[in-house]
Write a protein that holds these residues in place. Structure first.
Motif, PDB file in Angstrom:
ATOM      1  N   GLN A   1      -1.676  -3.579 -15.135  1.00  0.00           N
ATOM      2  CA  GLN A   1      -2.248  -5.125 -15.358  1.00  0.00           C
ATOM      3  C   GLN A   1      -3.246  -5.139 -16.368  1.00  0.00           C
ATOM      4  O   GLN A   1      -3.955  -4.011 -16.534  1.00  0.00           O
ATOM      5  N   VAL A   2      -3.223  -6.019 -17.149  1.00  0.00           N
ATOM      6  CA  VAL A   2      -4.099  -6.105 -18.436  1.00  0.00           C
ATOM      7  C   VAL A   2      -4.967  -7.435 -18.280  1.00  0.00           C
ATOM      8  O   VAL A   2      -4.311  -8.568 -17.786  1.00  0.00           O
ATOM      9  N   ARG A   3      -6.163  -7.580 -18.305  1.00  0.00           N
ATOM     10  CA  ARG A   3      -6.915  -8.720 -18.472  1.00  0.00           C
ATOM     11  C   ARG A   3      -6.633  -9.646 -19.714  1.00  0.00           C
ATOM     12  O   ARG A   3      -7.071  -8.976 -20.732  1.00  0.00           O
ATOM     13  N   LYS A   4      -6.239 -10.613 -19.769  1.00  0.00           N
ATOM     14  CA  LYS A   4      -5.911 -11.557 -20.808  1.00  0.00           C
ATOM     15  C   LYS A   4      -6.445 -12.758 -20.525  1.00  0.00           C
ATOM     16  O   LYS A   4      -5.949 -13.437 -19.615  1.00  0.00           O
ATOM     17  N   ASP A   5      -7.316 -13.362 -21.223  1.00  0.00           N
ATOM     18  CA  ASP A   5      -8.135 -14.853 -21.052  1.00  0.00           C
ATOM     19  C   ASP A   5      -8.486 -14.752 -19.729  1.00  0.00           C
ATOM     20  O   ASP A   5      -8.431 -15.574 -19.062  1.00  0.00           O
ATOM     21  N   GLY A   6      -9.233 -13.661 -19.078  1.00  0.00           N
ATOM     22  CA  GLY A   6      -9.777 -13.614 -17.825  1.00  0.00           C
ATOM     23  C   GLY A   6      -8.787 -13.420 -16.525  1.00  0.00           C
ATOM     24  O   GLY A   6      -9.450 -13.485 -15.550  1.00  0.00           O
ATOM     25  N   LYS A   7      -7.505 -13.107 -16.941  1.00  0.00           N
ATOM     26  CA  LYS A   7      -6.807 -13.255 -15.714  1.00  0.00           C
ATOM     27  C   LYS A   7      -5.676 -11.901 -15.856  1.00  0.00           C
ATOM     28  O   LYS A   7      -5.672 -11.777 -17.099  1.00  0.00           O
ATOM     29  N   MET A   8      -5.676 -11.224 -14.737  1.00  0.00           N
ATOM     30  CA  MET A   8      -4.906  -9.903 -14.872  1.00  0.00           C
ATOM     31  C   MET A   8      -3.248 -10.322 -14.925  1.00  0.00           C
ATOM     32  O   MET A   8      -2.943 -11.028 -14.255  1.00  0.00           O
ATOM     33  N   VAL A   9      -2.625  -9.670 -16.013  1.00  0.00           N
ATOM     34  CA  VAL A   9      -1.190 -10.029 -16.155  1.00  0.00           C
ATOM     35  C   VAL A   9      -0.522  -8.899 -16.223  1.00  0.00           C
ATOM     36  O   VAL A   9      -0.953  -7.726 -16.671  1.00  0.00           O
ATOM     37  N   ASP A  10       0.663  -8.729 -15.520  1.00  0.00           N
ATOM     38  CA  ASP A  10       1.546  -7.599 -15.324  1.00  0.00           C
ATOM     39  C   ASP A  10       1.956  -7.166 -17.063  1.00  0.00           C
ATOM     40  O   ASP A  10       2.418  -7.884 -17.572  1.00  0.00           O
ATOM     41  N   VAL A  11       2.061  -5.708 -17.426  1.00  0.00           N
ATOM     42  CA  VAL A  11       2.271  -5.367 -18.449  1.00  0.00           C
ATOM     43  C   VAL A  11       3.078  -4.113 -18.282  1.00  0.00           C
ATOM     44  O   VAL A  11       2.966  -3.538 -17.144  1.00  0.00           O
ATOM     45  N   PRO A  12       4.026  -3.668 -19.023  1.00  0.00           N
ATOM     46  CA  PRO A  12       4.658  -2.191 -19.097  1.00  0.00           C
ATOM     47  C   PRO A  12       3.847  -1.289 -19.117  1.00  0.00           C
ATOM     48  O   PRO A  12       2.585  -1.495 -19.941  1.00  0.00           O
ATOM     49  N   ILE A  13       3.825  -0.387 -18.399  1.00  0.00           N
ATOM     50  CA  ILE A  13       2.697   0.870 -18.493  1.00  0.00           C
ATOM     51  C   ILE A  13       2.417   1.465 -19.772  1.00  0.00           C
ATOM     52  O   ILE A  13       1.146   1.547 -20.152  1.00  0.00           O
ATOM     53  N   SER A  14       3.563   1.539 -20.810  1.00  0.00           N
ATOM     54  CA  SER A  14       3.370   2.110 -21.814  1.00  0.00           C
ATOM     55  C   SER A  14       2.295   1.247 -22.839  1.00  0.00           C
ATOM     56  O   SER A  14       1.361   1.531 -23.411  1.00  0.00           O
ATOM     57  N   GLU A  15       2.404  -0.154 -22.647  1.00  0.00           N
ATOM     58  CA  GLU A  15       1.509  -1.198 -23.341  1.00  0.00           C
ATOM     59  C   GLU A  15      -0.125  -0.758 -22.903  1.00  0.00           C
ATOM     60  O   GLU A  15      -0.937  -1.027 -23.548  1.00  0.00           O
TER      61      GLU A  15
END
Lengths: 223, 786
Positions: free
Chosen positions: B120-134
């Motif tokens: 998960q990556v924080r985007k605009d203050g919210k945690m968003v699921d992403v592929p682990i490579s990203e």
């Protein structure tokens, strides 16, 4: 001449017997070896390695325990207190929470078993009374709610009555580690109805009941 | 909020499938069905979700337990790709087939429904699921950017004594060897640092000289501020078994609070917080006064030293301290001890002089083998190094050391605090062999790591508390946290949480479940847990324990080692991390072993580790070393008996260390001591054990233990809410009176496992100036009925 032939015959047959014995022993050894490999750390070792314990614990059981009764407790209750077959059961009754300087008193009832007037129940015997830090493994539940949802899956409890012949002695379907005392769970207050035996006074359980392997056997083939 | 209701007898265990269960419960009451169960074997009524019986291939696999530093060998039953059962490994000499309640249910910690399975990556203050490579790309980019802008010392790694040995090794190699920053620390700083500095100052080499087998030989056990019955239960029951077998064995519990250990002990002696320093000195005074000194041993193997005094508490930023040793004579030391007569110490410590004399007589009796145990009580102490030294003093004065049953034994709290943090050296000043300040050590590391020696910075940077202070100040901008939960465990927590949330701080957290630490993360990496990866742990008695990958990690979860390798490759260090997913653990082990290739520390080869249920180092010529510093047992020791080869004078050091008060003591305004710790059911911050149904069922939430007299004065009864207030923060939680443990009057105790009650918002970040380990056991609070 006749005696000579007899002598030769004798020595040949002797050699043959010895050879047969050696071959037989080798076969057996190979077989045992196979089994040992398959069951490394499994039921088989404790069945024999702890043999003395099985006898000793039988001897130490007070006779009145043998005629005790678990009431109508069933295997369902038995497994309800466990997370998987073989896990330490939880403590199903209130335990003294008041802090006192007395040592753990669990063994007062569970070392010898017998009637407990306060709980109006017969106390089952622990199969391992030599271990004194009871609450190292056994806990009392204070809530039935999980912290988060849980995805636990257990193996099935061992099947009952896997005797090979009608009326034959069923094999031991579970691991014996820390459960070397058969009587503790199969006779008296600890024995739930489904697994109660009526002939425990015969003593040597392993005379008729052998462990049932939990892993598939590697079939022995003669080469 | 009231205390959880007690389930009455008759109520069954944890429910997994209510409808079926209830139906069966009702039905089972009827004798007809009971008969059916006998007639149709195979019918059983346990109410778990069940494996499909056709799933075959049930196997037992060996592994060390996931939890404490005891290092019990477990056999995990595996069927259909899932862990389904646990038993103690009879082949493991640590526990000989027995576990504790956590160990038996440990595998259930793998199956909480909220396992983190994707990055998960924080985007605009919210945690968003992403592929682990990203996520890994982002981490590498962020590290490059931060180093480019703010220099290499602006990125930091914060790891753990629950790291596997390869995890810690990869982290150290990447940060210290490749990036070139000493910003590598681990949570073991919070639990073991004083033990390390204690060993280093007294013996010059880290880790116990004895082993668990000492328990089978000792006649007397003294637990120094150590509730072993709950914290090291398997070792405790081994001690009880020894007492039962030998009849004349004594267990003395020396503590600030009455616990299960006190209950089982033959004698419980209570002392006022921090005064263990004075009592240890008084014991030495008595031993000398009575002529119980082992003079031959002292003459041949001991030298005497004095360090600095009034050394401070580290509560201010940029605190610096360096001790300096001065040689003294035995007579000078004896003179110093005159301030510590049992009668004088009784006044400081509250321990009756006769009890001090009794303790001294046990240590002093030449016919008794004595083993001392300690863990957090002595280590989490603003004079942690000193009290470690002082207990060694007693053993050295009587020569009760390095022989079976005579053992000053420092226990660890985490499964690989020794293996990963102390041996691999994942602390700011350490390298896998030696310290960064020493050129020889840097050269060795540079050669093995295949990096220029100039890469390795000769100056240590921040120890843990100072590292989080640097994050707060902005000296550190990027921090990667693995296998630990500092947003529950840091003392003076509010400051460090707020610091980590400041603008332009970037925090990466690798973990298996959501925790207060993943709450502050900018990137969350899903981690493989325990037996979902191959690895090694190292336990309290120098035992290295290998486990293979037994299960597949869920979703995209990845081992911490491999996460580090992936990022290292993205940073351009392919040359230093050339391994494949299949061979990297073996390769790392072979490379790491080169650091310890001497009879003082040689590690077992990979194939031996794979076969055995743990192997003790030094492993020399195919033999494990059970007792160090004695020629009979230790291949590195020379001469006919003892040889303390860790120090340049080939002697063990007795240290002159005075009593000094703690950083904060109760006063008029804040009139109670606050002590924190654990309970048997939960391990550390509970992120694993709380997800185990039985353990959560037994202790569902934290509480504050109050002495019954104090509770009466305060007007609270069991379960009522109490507000605990310190100069740092406050917390309101239910009172427990006459519960699991009983604090002395004027003291309260709170377990720290519950993220719902963050007791570390109240604690103080004072630490031992030598070890830099914080004191979680002593600060001043006041109580209010809430």
């Amino acid at each position: 001449m006749k005696t000579k032939a007899k002598k030769i015959g004798k020595s040949v047959s002797r050699t043959a017997t010895v050879c047969l014995l050696i071959v037989g022993f080798c076969v057996l050894a190979v077989q045992t070896l196979n089994v040992r490999q398959v069951y490394a750390g499994d039921a088989t070792p404790s069945f024999d390695d702890s043999g003395d314990k099985i006898f000793r614990s039988y001897e130490e059981i007070p006779p009145n325990y043998m005629i005790g009764d678990s009431g109508n407790r069933t295997l369902a209750t038995y497994y309800d207190r466990r997370q998987y077959p073989g896990s330490p059961p939880v403590i199903p009754h209130p335990v003294e929470t008041t802090f006192s300087k007395n040592k753990t008193e669990c063994l007062a009832c569970h070392a010898k078993g017998g009637w407990n007037a306060e709980l109006a129940a017969s106390a089952p015997l622990t199969p391992h009374p030599e271990k004194e830090a009871c609450r190292q493994c056994h806990v009392r539940l204070n809530t039935d709610k999980n912290f988060v949802e849980h995805d636990w899956v257990s193996i099935s409890p061992p099947r009952l009555g896997q005797a090979q012949l009608p009326g034959g002695p069923p094999p031991i379907p579970h691991n014996l580690q820390m459960r070397e005392n058969c009587i503790a769970c199969h006779t008296g207050p600890g024995a739930v109805v489904e697994i109660r035996v009526e002939h425990s006074s015969r003593g040597n359980c392993r005379q008729c009941h052998v462990p049932l392997p939990m892993t598939p056997l590697v079939r022995f083939e003669r080469k | 909020m009231a205390m959880p209701t007690i389930i009455e007898p008759g109520t069954k265990g944890i429910k997994m499938n209510l409808t079926r269960r209830d139906f069966i419960k009702a039905a089972a009451a009827q004798s007809a069905l009971m008969t059916a169960a006998v007639l149709f074997p195979g019918i059983t009524f346990g109410d778990w979700q069940r494996m499909d019986d056709s799933a075959t291939g049930f196997q037992w696999k060996k592994t060390p337990c996931r939890f404490c530093g005891t290092g019990c060998g477990l056999l995990v039953g595996v069927q259909g790709g899932r862990a389904v059962a646990v038993k103690g490994d009879p082949a493991c000499s640590v526990n000989k087939g027995l576990c504790c309640v956590k160990g038996y249910h440990s595998i259930q910690a793998l199956y909480g429904k909220d396992r983190i399975k994707t990055a998960q990556v924080r985007k605009d203050g919210k945690m968003v699921d992403v592929p682990i490579s990203e996520a890994l790309d982002l981490i590498a980019d962020k590290m490059k950017e931060t180093i480019g802008k703010h220099g290499k010392d602006s990125v930091a790694m914060y790891g753990s004594g629950q790291w596997t040995i390869p995890d810690g090794y990869a982290a150290s190699k990447l940060f210290k060897g490749c990036i070139g920053t000493n910003n590598v620390e681990a949570n073991a700083r919070l639990c073991m640092a004083s033990a390390v500095t204690g060993f280093m100052t007294s013996f010059g080499l880290d880790e116990p000289m004895g082993c668990y087998e000492d328990m089978d030989y000792a006649d007397v056990f003294v637990t120094w501020g150590n509730n072993m019955a709950e914290m090291h239960p398997v070792l405790f029951s081994r001690m009880l078994a020894n007492r039962k077998r030998k009849k004349d064995v004594q267990i003395i519990d020396f503590a600030t609070r009455t616990t299960r250990t006190s209950q089982a002990a033959d004698k419980s002696i209570l002392f006022k917080p921090q005064t263990d320093l004075a009592v240890a000195n008084a014991i030495c005074y008595e031993i000398i006064r009575n002529g119980w000194v082992n003079e031959n041993f002292v003459k041949k193997h001991v030298s005497f030293h004095r360090g600095k005094t009034n050394i401070g508490y580290g509560t201010e930023d940029h605190f610096k301290f360096k001790d300096k040793a001065q040689n003294i004579s035995f007579e000078q030391w004896t003179e110093f001890l005159k301030d510590y007569t049992p009668e004088k110490v009784e006044k400081i410590s509250g321990v009756p002089a006769k009890d001090i004399k009794y303790l001294a007589s046990l240590y002093g009796d030449p016919d008794k083998k004595v083993t001392s145990f300690w863990c957090m009580g002595m280590n989490q102490h603003t004079r942690g190094t000193w009290i470690n030294n002082l207990v060694y003093n007693i053993h050295l004065l009587t020569g009760k050391i390095s022989t079976p049953g005579n053992s000053p034994f420092s226990l660890t709290g985490q499964p690989s605090a020794c293996g990963t943090v102390r041996e691999v050296g994942t602390l700011t000043h350490k390298l896998p062999h030696g310290v960064v300040m020493k050129e020889k050590a840097r050269k060795m590391a540079a050669e093995i790591w295949n990096v220029p020696v100039s890469n390795i910075d000769p100056k240590p940077t921040y120890h843990t508390v100072e590292m989080f202070r640097a994050l707060d100040r902005g000296d550190i901008k990027f921090m990667w946290i693995q296998v630990t939960n500092p947003m529950v465990t840091m003392p003076n927590l509010i400051r460090y949480r707020e610091g980590s949330l400041k603008k332009d701080r970037f925090v990466v957290v690798s973990d298996v479940y959501p925790t207060p630490t993943t709450d502050i993360a900018d990137v969350i990496l899903p981690a493989a847990m325990w037996i979902e990866q191959e690895g090694m742990y190292g336990n309290s008695e120098r035992r290295t324990q290998h486990f293979e990958q037994i299960l597949n990690p869920p979703g995209e979860a990845m081992s911490d080692t491999w996460q580090l390798i992936e990022v290292a490759k993205r940073l351009g260090f392919e040359k230093q991390f050339p391994w494949t997913e299949e061979n990297h653990i073996e390769m790392i082990w072979n490379e790491y072993s080169r650091f310890h290739d001497s009879p003082k520390h040689r590690m077992a080869p990979y194939n031996v580790l794979k076969k055995r249920s743990g192997v003790q180092w030094p492993f020399v010529n195919g033999k494990e070393t059970k007792w160090r510093f004695h020629a009979k047992y230790d291949p590195a020791a020379k001469g006919e008996d003892f040889h303390f080869y860790g120090k340049p004078d080939n002697r063990a050091w007795i240290w002159q260390r005075p009593y000094e008060p703690p950083a904060e003591s109760p006063d008029q305004e804040y009139n109670f001591w606050l002590n924190t710790g654990r309970v048997i059911e939960h391990w550390h911050t509970g992120s694993m054990t709380r997800r185990v149904p039985v353990l959560n069922g037994a202790v569902p939430s934290a509480y504050v233990e109050i002495n019954p007299d104090d509770a009466a004065n305060l007007g609270v009864v069991n379960g009522e809410m109490v507000k605990i207030i310190s100069r740092r923060g406050s917390i309101t939680m239910p009172a427990s009176i006459n519960g699991r443990g009983m604090p002395t009057k004027g003291q309260v105790f709170v377990p720290f496992f519950d993220e719902g009650y963050l007791i570390n918002e109240v604690t103080l970040d004072a630490f031992c100036p030598i070890s830099k380990q914080p004191d979680y056991k002593k600060c001043a609070v006041r109580l209010e009925k809430a």
